[in-house]
Write a protein that holds these residues in place. Sequence first.
Motif: not given
Length: 257
Positions: A87-88, A90-92, A94-95, A138, A142
């Motif tokens: 999760r870290i 992917v979210e990092f 993608r941002a 990332a 998903e």
Amino acid sequence: MIIRPRLILAIVSLSALAACSAPPGTWGWYVVDPSNPSGWTNVKFLLRGFSSTIQISVLAAVASIIIGLLVALPAFAQSRWLRLPNRIYVEFIRAIPLLPMLFWVFYGLPVVLRSMGISLNIDPFWGAVITLALSDSAFTAEIFRSGIQAVPRGQAEAAQTIGLSRAQAMRYVILPQAVRRILPPLANQFIYIVKMSAFASVIGMEELTRRANELVVTEYRPLEIYTLLILEYLVLVLIISAGVRWLERKMGANESR
């Protein structure tokens, strides 16, 4: 109504012919007209950017798939702490917008490595490959996660009843079925990589967009040159789409049939 690629090319070709017959002073297609020596020289200069764009895109796509799969697998772990890195990451990733990431990889990563005692310079080619692979990984992770989750749970249970371990079930039963499901979104990501490879021009990579920019500076005809650039990317995307459709038929990815 289904619009065929050949129809799209026909429409674009007719539009180009109509533009060529426009009144003098409105268009300057002579800069990319293969019938005159200077125009043919410009066309060849632009076409030589194909190889760099294709190489960057293919290498970045392969690396993105590998990284994305490695990132996606921990998402199915039983432990929450094993799922947390997924999760870290992917979210990092993608941002972060692609352009700042490209600048950071090209200019910042060598500085970080030198501070660790590693002397390494990153050229524009590998800077673009690394950036595109990281940025796309990332999204690929998903896609893998959703594809694996789409496989019925009974498949894994059946694999375990015949003596396969969890890793073997994932490798021989789950992943082959998931790949069939995720092939279309993976193709979309590859097309995304091809288009985003244009950002490599800002760090000096001699790909399609960089060559078009250089030609605009010398010829002062941006509309005509960028129109040809659009057609070059259109050809690449149509070829990729046709290849993916062929691969879908070979793998039987369209389960509705």
